[in-house]
Design an enzyme around this catalytic site. Structure first.
Site, PDB file in Angstrom:
ATOM      1  CB  CYS A  88      63.285   5.724  -9.244  1.00 41.04           C
ATOM      2  SG  CYS A  88      64.687   6.658  -8.624  1.00 41.04           S
ATOM      3  CB  CYS A 231      63.313  11.865  -3.639  1.00 39.57           C
ATOM      4  SG  CYS A 231      61.956  10.762  -4.040  1.00 39.57           S
TER       5      CYS A 231
HETATM    6  N1  LIG Z   1      62.306   5.286  -2.351  1.00 40.37           N
HETATM    7  C1  LIG Z   1      61.292   5.431  -3.364  1.00 40.37           C
HETATM    8  C2  LIG Z   1      61.756   5.024  -4.727  1.00 40.37           C
HETATM    9  C3  LIG Z   1      62.876   5.878  -5.264  1.00 40.37           C
HETATM   10  C4  LIG Z   1      62.450   7.296  -5.575  1.00 40.37           C
HETATM   11  C5  LIG Z   1      63.581   8.033  -6.251  1.00 40.37           C
HETATM   12  N2  LIG Z   1      64.700   8.316  -5.453  1.00 40.37           N
HETATM   13  C6  LIG Z   1      63.139   9.182  -7.105  1.00 40.37           C
HETATM   14  O1  LIG Z   1      64.034   9.892  -7.600  1.00 40.37           O
HETATM   15  O2  LIG Z   1      61.956   9.331  -7.399  1.00 40.37           O
HETATM   16  C7  LIG Z   1      60.064   4.572  -3.006  1.00 40.37           C
HETATM   17  O3  LIG Z   1      60.197   3.566  -2.281  1.00 40.37           O
HETATM   18  O4  LIG Z   1      58.968   4.914  -3.478  1.00 40.37           O
END
Ligand SMILES: N[C@@H](CCC[C@H](N)C(=O)O)C(=O)O
Length: 294
Positions: A88, A231
């Site tokens: 993340c 993200c």
């Molecule tokens: N939902 C993603 C993991 C989280 C990613 C995050 N929000 C970021 O900032 O990179 C997954 O399931 O890969």
């Protein structure tokens, strides 16, 4: 017996997390507990949960991923639906802020804090924007799946990119098309990746390149969460995809604007490991609290 959990709430460009310290690795939450904590109406509310565990106290499977013995701390990351994710990009910056603010780690300007993740070790340092993370290497997937989403008139080809966790990046033509998306509905990827994927919808800036820096806007539907304001790994995947499509004259320096703000992405050569990519952006802790786990 009811367990009281001391937590901090934090975010990186609006991608928000519940963080708690479990140095001994003795407090593994169930998927149900994570879903309850992340619920925005009946819980604290967050896109994910981060458990701070000392790498030395990980079980053998997780410990094998932390190949750098210098990574004293491991980021045990969970999506809001209780599923695990490998990495993340926003979370790792907020995690660094959490570790340093709570006195669990030190990070002076110019120093590096290695953090263990399911995708391997990520080096974090302070930067003008807050924190900069060396996100390591990435891989382009061979096939180009078709992506359809509510609000998108026709399905579009996506580019699969693994930056530690899986992403599919879709280029749209303009801001109107980006705004028309209804990401309350899960985008459909055909063929569906075995472990699912985060989907980024990206619009090139006009102009794409200003003073040698590439500019793009993006919205994201995160695996295990839904639409989020940002993200970090997704912004990295989006910049890599647009650079790939733009060809040889594309820059290595990018600004990615998401609903929660703007982050910086940079591709750079390393002597020992080929090209890496870094992510810089803010990390904020907004409050501390205590919750009783059911
Ligand atoms: N939902 C993603 C993991 C989280 C990613 C995050 N929000 C970021 O900032 O990179 C997954 O399931 O890969």
């Amino acid at each position: 017996m009811a367990v009281k959990l001391h937590f901090s709430k934090g975010h990186g460009t609006g991608n928000d997390f519940i963080l708690f310290a479990d140095p001994d690795g003795s407090l593994e939450l169930t998927a149900e507990q994570i879903r309850a904590l992340c619920d925005r109406h009946f819980g604290i509310g967050a896109d994910g949960v981060i458990r701070a565990v000392r790498s030395a106290n990980l079980d053998a499977g997780a410990a094998a991923l932390v190949e750098n013995p210098g990574a004293e701390w491991y980021m045990d990351y969970y999506n809001a639906d209780g599923s695990v994710a490998e990495m993340c990009g926003n979370g790792v910056r907020v995690y660094a802020e959490f570790l340093t603010r709570s006195g669990l780690a030190e990070l002076a300007q110019g120093e590096i804090l290695p953090i263990g993740t399911r995708a391997g070790v990520r080096d974090v340092q302070r930067s003008a924007l807050g924190y900069q993370v060396d996100m390591g290497r990435w891989w382009l997937e061979d096939d180009e799946p078709l992506v359809s989403a509510k609000g998108l008139k026709v399905a579009r080809p996506g580019l699969g990119i693994d930056v530690g966790n899986p992403h599919v990046v879709v280029a749209l033509s303009d801001d109107a098309e980006l705004e028309a998306l209804d990401l309350a509905y899960v985008p459909v990827i055909d063929p569906e990746p075995v472990n699912g994927a985060n989907v980024e919808f990206v619009v090139p800036g006009e102009p794409l390149i200003r003073d040698g820096v590439g500019h793009i806007s993006m919205r994201v539907h995160e695996r295990g969460v839904g639409e989020t304001l940002s993200c970090g790994t997704g912004t990295v995947a989006a910049a890599l995809a647009i650079r790939h499509w733009a060809g040889e004259r594309a820059p290595d320096e990018w600004r990615v604007t998401i609903p929660g703000g703007t982050v910086a992405v940079r591709m750079f050569p390393t002597e020992e490991d080929g090209e890496h990519v870094s992510l810089s952006g803010p990390a904020e802790l907004v409050f501390d609290g205590e919750v009783t786990l059911a």
